[in-house]
Design a protein around this motif. Structure first.
Motif, short mmCIF file in Angstrom:
data_model
loop_
_atom_site.label_atom_id
_atom_site.label_comp_id
_atom_site.label_asym_id
_atom_site.label_seq_id
_atom_site.Cartn_x
_atom_site.Cartn_y
_atom_site.Cartn_z
N VAL A 25 73.76 56.89 15.36
CA VAL A 25 73.08 57.19 14.10
C VAL A 25 73.68 58.44 13.45
CG1 VAL A 25 70.87 57.90 13.10
CG2 VAL A 25 70.95 56.00 14.71
N ALA A 26 73.96 59.44 14.25
CA ALA A 26 74.48 60.70 13.71
C ALA A 26 75.86 60.53 13.09
CB ALA A 26 74.51 61.76 14.80
N ILE A 27 76.77 59.84 13.78
CA ILE A 27 78.13 59.75 13.24
C ILE A 27 78.18 58.86 12.00
CG2 ILE A 27 79.22 60.26 15.45
CD1 ILE A 27 80.07 57.30 15.57
N TYR A 28 77.44 57.76 12.00
CA TYR A 28 77.48 56.90 10.82
C TYR A 28 76.72 57.53 9.66
CZ TYR A 28 80.06 53.25 13.05
OH TYR A 28 81.06 52.54 13.65
N GLY A 29 75.65 58.23 9.93
CA GLY A 29 74.94 58.94 8.87
C GLY A 29 75.79 60.05 8.28
N PHE A 30 76.43 60.84 9.14
CA PHE A 30 77.29 61.93 8.67
C PHE A 30 78.46 61.40 7.86
CE2 PHE A 30 81.04 64.61 9.32
CZ PHE A 30 80.58 65.79 8.75
N ASN A 31 79.10 60.35 8.36
CA ASN A 31 80.24 59.78 7.66
C ASN A 31 79.82 59.18 6.32
OD1 ASN A 31 82.98 59.42 7.54
ND2 ASN A 31 82.93 57.43 8.55
N GLY A 32 78.65 58.55 6.26
CA GLY A 32 78.16 57.99 5.01
C GLY A 32 77.88 59.07 3.98
N ILE A 33 77.27 60.16 4.42
CA ILE A 33 76.98 61.27 3.50
C ILE A 33 78.28 61.91 3.02
CG2 ILE A 33 76.00 63.59 3.38
CD1 ILE A 33 73.74 62.53 5.20
N ASN A 41 85.36 66.34 1.79
CA ASN A 41 86.13 65.94 2.96
C ASN A 41 87.54 66.54 2.88
OD1 ASN A 41 86.63 64.76 5.37
ND2 ASN A 41 86.81 62.69 4.57
N ALA A 42 87.67 67.78 3.25
CA ALA A 42 88.97 68.46 3.23
C ALA A 42 89.77 68.11 4.49
CB ALA A 42 88.75 69.97 3.15
N ALA A 43 91.02 68.48 4.52
CA ALA A 43 91.88 68.22 5.67
C ALA A 43 92.15 69.52 6.43
CB ALA A 43 93.20 67.61 5.22
N TRP A 44 92.25 69.39 7.76
CA TRP A 44 92.56 70.52 8.61
C TRP A 44 93.45 70.02 9.73
CZ3 TRP A 44 90.37 72.30 13.53
CH2 TRP A 44 90.76 73.61 13.83
N LEU A 45 94.62 70.58 9.88
CA LEU A 45 95.62 70.18 10.87
C LEU A 45 95.96 68.69 10.78
CD1 LEU A 45 94.44 72.18 14.02
CD2 LEU A 45 96.28 72.76 12.46
N GLY A 46 96.04 68.21 9.57
CA GLY A 46 96.45 66.83 9.37
C GLY A 46 95.35 65.79 9.48
N LEU A 47 94.16 66.19 9.89
CA LEU A 47 93.03 65.26 9.98
C LEU A 47 91.90 65.75 9.09
CD1 LEU A 47 92.89 64.63 13.84
CD2 LEU A 47 93.74 63.08 12.10
N SER A 48 91.09 64.82 8.62
CA SER A 48 89.99 65.20 7.76
C SER A 48 88.90 65.91 8.58
CB SER A 48 89.40 63.98 7.06
OG SER A 48 88.75 63.15 8.00
N VAL A 49 88.07 66.65 7.86
CA VAL A 49 86.96 67.34 8.53
C VAL A 49 86.02 66.34 9.19
CG1 VAL A 49 84.96 68.82 8.13
CG2 VAL A 49 87.12 69.35 7.02
N ALA A 50 85.82 65.20 8.53
CA ALA A 50 84.96 64.15 9.10
C ALA A 50 85.50 63.69 10.45
CB ALA A 50 84.85 62.98 8.14
N THR A 51 86.79 63.51 10.55
CA THR A 51 87.39 63.08 11.81
C THR A 51 87.17 64.11 12.90
OG1 THR A 51 89.07 61.84 10.60
CG2 THR A 51 89.54 62.34 12.90
N TRP A 52 87.35 65.39 12.58
CA TRP A 52 87.13 66.45 13.57
C TRP A 52 85.68 66.49 14.03
CZ3 TRP A 52 90.87 68.33 16.26
CH2 TRP A 52 92.13 68.45 15.72
N VAL A 53 84.76 66.37 13.09
CA VAL A 53 83.33 66.42 13.44
C VAL A 53 82.96 65.21 14.30
CG1 VAL A 53 80.99 66.30 12.49
CG2 VAL A 53 82.67 67.82 11.46
#
Length: 113
Positions: A25-33, A41-53
């Protein structure tokens, strides 16, 4: 107030599926928001912040499940302890596979269009 051994063993038995459900629930809710706000959704070290979280959430959930799998049940009967331990570890293994599957999809499929 102390909980009974039944309550403790019951929660121990179903802790891994509960952790997986909260993670799901947390990952799909966070990604949806985050996808609803494209500028966030900025990028950090080549990956998006969403991916890192989402990777961090997957590692935290996996660590919590492994910690729950190491706790010993308290029931007085030896057969009950062995049953709770084996079923709890089996459910924990399934939950770990589900979390790995969800986390793997974060790396393979772009999250936001």
């Amino acid at each position: 107030m102390r909980s009974s051994s039944f309550t403790r063993d019951f929660l121990l038995l179903f802790s891994a599926p509960l952790i997986w459900a909260l993670h799901f629930v947390a990952i799909y809710g966070f990604n949806g928001i985050l996808c609803a706000r494209p500028g966030a959704n900025a990028a950090w070290l080549g990956l998006s912040v969403a991916t890192w979280v989402l990777l961090a959430a997957g590692l935290a959930a996996a660590a919590a499940i492994v910690a729950c799998m190491t706790v010993a049940p308290r029931d007085a009967a030896r057969e009950n302890r062995r049953f709770v331990r084996r079923v709890g570890r089996g459910l924990g293994g399934l939950a770990l596979v589900a979390i790995a599957w969800e986390t793997m999809s974060v790396l393979l499929i772009p999250g936001c269009p």
